[in-house]
Each structure stands twice: as structure tokens, then as C-alpha cells.
Design a protein around this motif. Structure first.
Motif, mmCIF file in Angstrom:
data_model
loop_
_atom_site.group_PDB
_atom_site.id
_atom_site.type_symbol
_atom_site.label_atom_id
_atom_site.label_comp_id
_atom_site.label_asym_id
_atom_site.label_seq_id
_atom_site.Cartn_x
_atom_site.Cartn_y
_atom_site.Cartn_z
ATOM 1 N N LYS A 98 0.818 -1.221 0.000
ATOM 2 C CA LYS A 98 0.000 0.000 0.000
ATOM 3 C C LYS A 98 0.849 1.268 0.000
ATOM 4 C CE LYS A 98 -3.378 -2.572 2.758
ATOM 5 N NZ LYS A 98 -3.996 -2.720 4.102
ATOM 6 N N LYS A 99 2.126 1.127 0.302
ATOM 7 C CA LYS A 99 3.020 2.286 0.380
ATOM 8 C C LYS A 99 3.791 2.533 -0.916
ATOM 9 C CE LYS A 99 3.702 1.474 5.344
ATOM 10 N NZ LYS A 99 4.693 1.201 6.421
ATOM 11 N N ASN A 100 3.667 1.623 -1.882
ATOM 12 C CA ASN A 100 4.390 1.780 -3.143
ATOM 13 C C ASN A 100 3.851 2.948 -3.955
ATOM 14 O OD1 ASN A 100 6.232 -0.426 -2.985
ATOM 15 N ND2 ASN A 100 4.569 -1.849 -3.465
ATOM 16 N N THR A 101 4.743 3.696 -4.576
ATOM 17 C CA THR A 101 4.344 4.830 -5.418
ATOM 18 C C THR A 101 4.867 4.688 -6.847
ATOM 19 O OG1 THR A 101 6.302 6.084 -4.709
ATOM 20 C CG2 THR A 101 4.250 6.416 -3.458
ATOM 21 N N GLU A 102 5.764 3.748 -7.083
ATOM 22 C CA GLU A 102 6.335 3.559 -8.420
ATOM 23 C C GLU A 102 5.361 2.771 -9.298
ATOM 24 O OE1 GLU A 102 10.900 3.170 -6.777
ATOM 25 O OE2 GLU A 102 9.250 1.876 -6.151
ATOM 26 N N TRP A 103 5.254 3.168 -10.552
ATOM 27 C CA TRP A 103 4.233 2.631 -11.457
ATOM 28 C C TRP A 103 4.234 1.114 -11.537
ATOM 29 C CZ3 TRP A 103 5.297 -0.435 -15.647
ATOM 30 C CH2 TRP A 103 6.629 -0.478 -16.085
ATOM 31 N N PHE A 104 5.418 0.521 -11.582
ATOM 32 C CA PHE A 104 5.503 -0.923 -11.807
ATOM 33 C C PHE A 104 5.022 -1.738 -10.609
ATOM 34 C CE2 PHE A 104 9.666 0.606 -10.343
ATOM 35 C CZ PHE A 104 9.902 -0.209 -9.242
ATOM 36 N N ALA A 105 4.924 -1.096 -9.449
ATOM 37 C CA ALA A 105 4.538 -1.829 -8.244
ATOM 38 C C ALA A 105 3.163 -1.446 -7.707
ATOM 39 C CB ALA A 105 5.581 -1.621 -7.147
ATOM 40 N N LEU A 106 2.488 -0.542 -8.382
ATOM 41 C CA LEU A 106 1.199 -0.084 -7.871
ATOM 42 C C LEU A 106 0.170 -1.206 -7.753
ATOM 43 C CD1 LEU A 106 0.756 3.354 -9.709
ATOM 44 C CD2 LEU A 106 1.422 2.937 -7.312
ATOM 45 N N ASN A 107 0.137 -2.115 -8.731
ATOM 46 C CA ASN A 107 -0.873 -3.182 -8.654
ATOM 47 C C ASN A 107 -0.430 -4.356 -7.785
ATOM 48 O OD1 ASN A 107 0.977 -4.498 -10.288
ATOM 49 N ND2 ASN A 107 -0.465 -4.942 -11.945
ATOM 50 N N SER A 108 0.680 -4.171 -7.060
ATOM 51 C CA SER A 108 1.095 -5.213 -6.111
ATOM 52 C C SER A 108 0.081 -5.375 -4.987
ATOM 53 C CB SER A 108 2.472 -4.896 -5.523
ATOM 54 O OG SER A 108 2.442 -3.704 -4.753
ATOM 55 N N VAL A 109 -0.803 -4.377 -4.832
ATOM 56 C CA VAL A 109 -1.860 -4.483 -3.819
ATOM 57 C C VAL A 109 -2.825 -5.617 -4.172
ATOM 58 C CG1 VAL A 109 -1.742 -2.070 -3.109
ATOM 59 C CG2 VAL A 109 -3.251 -2.724 -4.997
ATOM 60 N N GLU A 110 -2.776 -6.095 -5.417
ATOM 61 C CA GLU A 110 -3.632 -7.196 -5.856
ATOM 62 C C GLU A 110 -2.952 -8.559 -5.696
ATOM 63 O OE1 GLU A 110 -5.324 -6.475 -9.784
ATOM 64 O OE2 GLU A 110 -4.922 -4.334 -9.526
ATOM 65 N N THR A 111 -1.808 -8.584 -5.036
ATOM 66 C CA THR A 111 -1.095 -9.838 -4.782
ATOM 67 C C THR A 111 -2.018 -10.835 -4.102
ATOM 68 O OG1 THR A 111 1.036 -8.715 -4.556
ATOM 69 C CG2 THR A 111 0.819 -10.876 -3.500
ATOM 70 N N SER A 112 -2.022 -12.076 -4.598
ATOM 71 C CA SER A 112 -2.884 -13.086 -3.981
ATOM 72 C C SER A 112 -2.232 -14.457 -3.999
ATOM 73 C CB SER A 112 -4.231 -13.159 -4.712
ATOM 74 O OG SER A 112 -4.107 -13.837 -5.949
ATOM 75 N N MET A 113 -2.563 -15.245 -2.990
ATOM 76 C CA MET A 113 -2.048 -16.602 -2.908
ATOM 77 C C MET A 113 -2.612 -17.461 -4.041
ATOM 78 S SD MET A 113 -0.030 -18.640 -1.283
ATOM 79 C CE MET A 113 0.288 -17.798 0.287
ATOM 80 N N GLU A 114 -3.849 -17.229 -4.395
ATOM 81 C CA GLU A 114 -4.492 -18.005 -5.458
ATOM 82 C C GLU A 114 -3.762 -17.816 -6.788
ATOM 83 O OE1 GLU A 114 -8.884 -18.575 -7.607
ATOM 84 O OE2 GLU A 114 -8.558 -16.955 -6.175
ATOM 85 N N LEU A 115 -3.482 -16.557 -7.140
ATOM 86 C CA LEU A 115 -2.765 -16.272 -8.376
ATOM 87 C C LEU A 115 -1.362 -16.864 -8.314
ATOM 88 C CD1 LEU A 115 -2.377 -14.944 -11.117
ATOM 89 C CD2 LEU A 115 -1.837 -12.787 -9.930
ATOM 90 N N GLY A 116 -0.717 -16.726 -7.171
ATOM 91 C CA GLY A 116 0.634 -17.247 -7.010
ATOM 92 C C GLY A 116 0.712 -18.748 -7.215
ATOM 93 N N LYS A 117 -0.221 -19.470 -6.634
ATOM 94 C CA LYS A 117 -0.235 -20.926 -6.786
ATOM 95 C C LYS A 117 -0.506 -21.321 -8.233
ATOM 96 C CE LYS A 117 -1.527 -22.165 -2.036
ATOM 97 N NZ LYS A 117 -2.558 -22.784 -1.168
ATOM 98 N N HIS A 118 -1.349 -20.542 -8.908
ATOM 99 C CA HIS A 118 -1.630 -20.797 -10.323
ATOM 100 C C HIS A 118 -0.356 -20.609 -11.145
ATOM 101 C CE1 HIS A 118 -3.548 -20.849 -14.206
ATOM 102 N NE2 HIS A 118 -3.224 -19.583 -14.446
ATOM 103 N N MET A 119 0.413 -19.585 -10.835
ATOM 104 C CA MET A 119 1.647 -19.311 -11.554
ATOM 105 C C MET A 119 2.682 -20.405 -11.309
ATOM 106 S SD MET A 119 2.089 -15.171 -11.223
ATOM 107 C CE MET A 119 3.434 -15.133 -12.430
ATOM 108 N N VAL A 120 2.751 -20.874 -10.086
ATOM 109 C CA VAL A 120 3.670 -21.976 -9.758
ATOM 110 C C VAL A 120 3.313 -23.194 -10.594
ATOM 111 C CG1 VAL A 120 4.386 -23.619 -7.978
ATOM 112 C CG2 VAL A 120 4.191 -21.184 -7.425
#
Length: 245
Positions: A211-233
Motif C-alpha cells: 500500500k506504500k508503493n508509489t512507483e508505477w511498476f509496483a502499484l498493482n502489487s496491492v492485488e497480490t494473492s495466494m491463489e494467483l501465485g499458486k496458479h503461476m507456480v
């Protein structure tokens, strides 16, 4: 099997059976405020840890420092950049020891700057080091003109197989272009990479810090999820299982 844990006879057996020797090709790089600087290397280690459970491989010690570049940040934010020429020579020395030592099935697995599985300075250095080693090895062991000799009349029949010397060392991304599409995307320190890291090493991603990120490439890191991560693995494992043979 972790290479550092193996005894001599185990290593010799793996060489003789052409068990894949896998080298994580990593970097130390700034990954915004919420993810550890070892992310690029750790996600490879984590996926290989899972791959080990279903496939016989020898996981070599990771190369932590790499050709990170200062595209994302300067050294003041923790990025450690190794000059591409120095890196190529360093990797050349490692691969040369392995090839001359009898390892003929090596995979260099990278994650840094591998969007669409494209070639960037670090992966190019891996390719160059690998090809240089093979050309020298074949000339020294088979003599000048080895490829043109009648001993290699079946070269094209064996192309891409374990008998093809140019297949002794392969450079591949952790997530192939196909896997990236199946995952839904690819990024640096955004929701995709952060989710991948979160699924493998949850204590190395701080969701509150996203929530503290201000750089463009990290702004959507707030959408980080375990479900997406496991799918990527899973996407990475499915692809690697087919490629690493």
C-alpha cells in the motif's frame, strides 16, 4: 537432489544417467517496498523445490549475483549489477568445469527480464558462455574439423537430442512465453511476480507494504494473492516438466 548435499558416487551416477543438472540464474535487485531483493532468484529456487518432488533433477547452487542492470533502480536501493562481460566469463568457468567433468545435461533457468522469453543481456551472456564452452570442448576432445568429419554424418538426425553437443547446455526462462500467457501476465514487483513469490515464500512479501508503493511498476502489487501465485507456480511446473528432460 541438491547438488551441495550429494556425495561423489551420487554425482557420478547422475552424470552417467544424464539426470538434468539445473542452475538457478538469479539477481539481487530492488523489488519495491514490499518484496525482498532476492525475489528473482528465490522464485526459481522455490519452483525447483516443488519440481524436485515429482522429477529427478540435480539442483545446483544458485548464482545469486547477476546482470541486473540499473533500469529499475540504482545501487542505493540494493540492486547489485554485475558487468555482462565479467558475468559471462564467470558463468563460462562454471559451465566449463561441469562439461569437462562429465555433466552433459545442463539447464540454466532464469527469471530476470524474461518477458515473452525474450533475450536480454543476462540470458544472452548465458547463451554465449554455454556455446563457447561447447565449441572449445568439442574441438579439444574431437579435434579441429570435428563437425565436418564423417563421424558426425548423423548430426542432423540427432539435432536437439541428448547426443547433440549443442543440447548439453540449455538456457530457459522459469516461465516460458506460453506459461506467462496462461498465468495472465508478467511483471516486475507487480501483482504477478509478487503473487508468485508470495506463494513460494510468503514471509518475503509484506502485503501491508504494498500500500506504500508509489512507483508505477509496483502499484498493482496491492492485488497480490495466494491463489494467483499458486496458479503461476503450477504453470511454471507444467512447462518445466516438459522442457527439462
Amino acid at each position: 537432489m541438491q547438488m551441495v548435499d550429494m556425495f561423489y558416487d551420487q554425482l557420478e551416477d547422475a552424470k552417467q544417467r544424464k539426470v538434468p543438472f539445473v542452475i538457478p540464474i538469479g539477481t539481487i535487485e530492488y523489488h519495491a517496498l514490499h518484496a525482498s531483493c532476492g525475489t528473482d532468484t528465490m522464485v526459481i529456487n522455490g519452483v525447483l523445490r516443488e519440481l524436485e518432488k515429482t522429477k529427478e533433477i540435480v539442483v545446483c547452487p544458485p548464482i545469486w549475483y547477476g546482470v541486473a542492470s540499473y533500469a529499475v533502480s540504482g545501487p542505493e536501493k540494493g540492486t547489485i549489477q554485475v558487468d555482462v562481460d565479467a558475468y559471462e566469463n564467470y558463468l563460462y568457468c562454471i559451465l566449463k568445469s561441469m562439461i569437462y567433468g562429465g555433466v552433459k545435461n545442463i539447464y540454466c533457468v532464469a527469471h530476470h527480464q524474461t518477458e515473452e522469453a525474450g533475450l536480454m543481456p543476462m540470458t544472452l551472456a548465458c547463451h554465449k558462455a554455454g556455446k563457447k564452452v561447447i565449441m572449445e570442448y568439442m574441438e579439444e576432445t574431437r579435434g579441429k574439423g570435428w563437425w565436418g568429419s564423417n563421424d558426425y554424418a548423423d548430426y542432423y538426425e540427432n539435432l536437439g537430442s541428448g547426443d547433440d553437443p549443442f543440447s548439453y547446455i540449455k538456457v530457459i526462462p522459469l516461465l516460458s512465453a506460453e506459461a506467462q500467457h496462461k498465468c495472465g501476465g508478467f511483471d516486475h514487483a507487480g501483482k504477478y511476480e509478487s503473487s508468485l513469490m508470495y506463494a513460494l515464500y510468503p514471509d518475503h512479501v509484506d502485503l501491508e507494504r504494498t500500500k506504500k508503493n508509489t512507483e508505477w511498476f509496483a502499484l498493482n502489487s496491492v492485488e497480490t494473492s495466494m491463489e494467483l501465485g499458486k496458479h503461476m507456480v503450477q504453470c511454471a511446473l507444467e512447462t518445466l516438466d516438459k522442457i527439462i528432460v
